[in-house]
Scaffold this active site. Structure first.
Site, mmCIF file in Angstrom:
data_model
loop_
_atom_site.group_PDB
_atom_site.id
_atom_site.type_symbol
_atom_site.label_atom_id
_atom_site.label_comp_id
_atom_site.label_asym_id
_atom_site.label_seq_id
_atom_site.Cartn_x
_atom_site.Cartn_y
_atom_site.Cartn_z
ATOM 1 N N GLU A 76 0.842 -1.204 0.000
ATOM 2 C CA GLU A 76 0.000 0.000 0.000
ATOM 3 C C GLU A 76 0.873 1.249 0.000
ATOM 4 O OE1 GLU A 76 -2.006 -0.507 3.823
ATOM 5 O OE2 GLU A 76 -0.436 0.681 4.795
ATOM 6 N N HIS A 78 0.152 5.765 0.973
ATOM 7 C CA HIS A 78 -0.785 6.750 1.506
ATOM 8 C C HIS A 78 -0.021 8.035 1.804
ATOM 9 C CE1 HIS A 78 1.068 4.853 4.959
ATOM 10 N NE2 HIS A 78 0.430 3.732 4.708
ATOM 11 N N HIS A 82 4.708 6.687 8.250
ATOM 12 C CA HIS A 82 4.882 5.676 9.297
ATOM 13 C C HIS A 82 6.252 5.854 9.932
ATOM 14 C CE1 HIS A 82 1.433 3.250 8.332
ATOM 15 N NE2 HIS A 82 1.905 2.774 7.208
ATOM 16 N N HIS A 116 4.964 0.362 0.254
ATOM 17 C CA HIS A 116 5.639 -0.406 1.309
ATOM 18 C C HIS A 116 4.886 -1.699 1.591
ATOM 19 C CE1 HIS A 116 2.820 2.371 3.259
ATOM 20 N NE2 HIS A 116 2.677 1.476 4.225
ATOM 21 N N CYS A 130 4.433 0.636 15.148
ATOM 22 C CA CYS A 130 4.192 1.550 14.022
ATOM 23 C C CYS A 130 3.440 2.757 14.542
ATOM 24 C CB CYS A 130 3.391 0.848 12.932
ATOM 25 S SG CYS A 130 3.006 1.924 11.535
HETATM 26 MN MN MN Z 1 0.975 1.721 5.573
#
Ligand code: MN
Length: 162
Positions: A76, A78, A82, A116, A130
């Site tokens: 994914e 975004h 992170h 990632h 995370c």
């Molecule tokens: Mn992610």
């Protein structure tokens, strides 16, 4: 579920059924619901424990993810960032257009809009903290065009699971 003596301190408890798995007092273990995802095979054998978030008045969430041997997270990207700290196990991460081995205490920064995916090694689980902001965008999954581009790199073609 073991409840903590003091809810401000969540101690590690050993899960007797799975010595690979880190569990904390009073923290629910959540599994992803495949029905909530567009692709049922986009992740494998991964659990989530959420420590802190909006309920505690924080603008961010601290979560612990763990995948069993051979498991993987969703491929994914975004807008949100992170911050990752590996806590246990061995695995690899796709970070943009490169793949890296990861091990306990490695710290990983995943910038905005960067593809990632984490994969545990076949003989090891992989667990990591995370950090994300609470108010964040939903992850985007790769389109077939995105996958074609990623697979132009043979190492990435071999690595990714969708
Ligand atoms: Mn992610």
């Amino acid at each position: 579920m073991n409840q903590p003596e003091n809810p401000r301190i969540r101690r590690l408890v050993q899960n007797p059924e799975n010595i690979d798995q880190l569990r904390w007092e009073g923290i629910d273990l959540k599994k992803y619901d495949p029905n909530q995802e567009k692709s049922p095979n986009c992740f494998k054998d991964i659990t989530r424990q959420v420590f802190f978030g909006a309920a505690e008045g924080l603008p961010c969430e601290l979560r612990y993810f763990e995948m069993g041997r051979g498991g993987h997270s969703t491929l994914e990207r975004h807008h949100h960032i992170h911050g990752v700290l590996i806590l246990q196990g061995r695995g690899r991460v796709l970070l943009g257009d490169t793949i890296h081995p990861v091990a306990p205490f490695d710290v990983i920064y995943i910038p905005p809009l960067t593809w990632h995916q984490f994969r545990a090694d076949e003989e090891s689980s992989l667990g990591f903290l995370c950090l994300v902001k609470s108010d964040r965008d939903r992850p985007m999954l790769p389109t077939s065009e995105d996958l074609d581009l990623l697979r132009q790199n043979p190492q990435i073609a071999e690595f990714i699971r969708v």
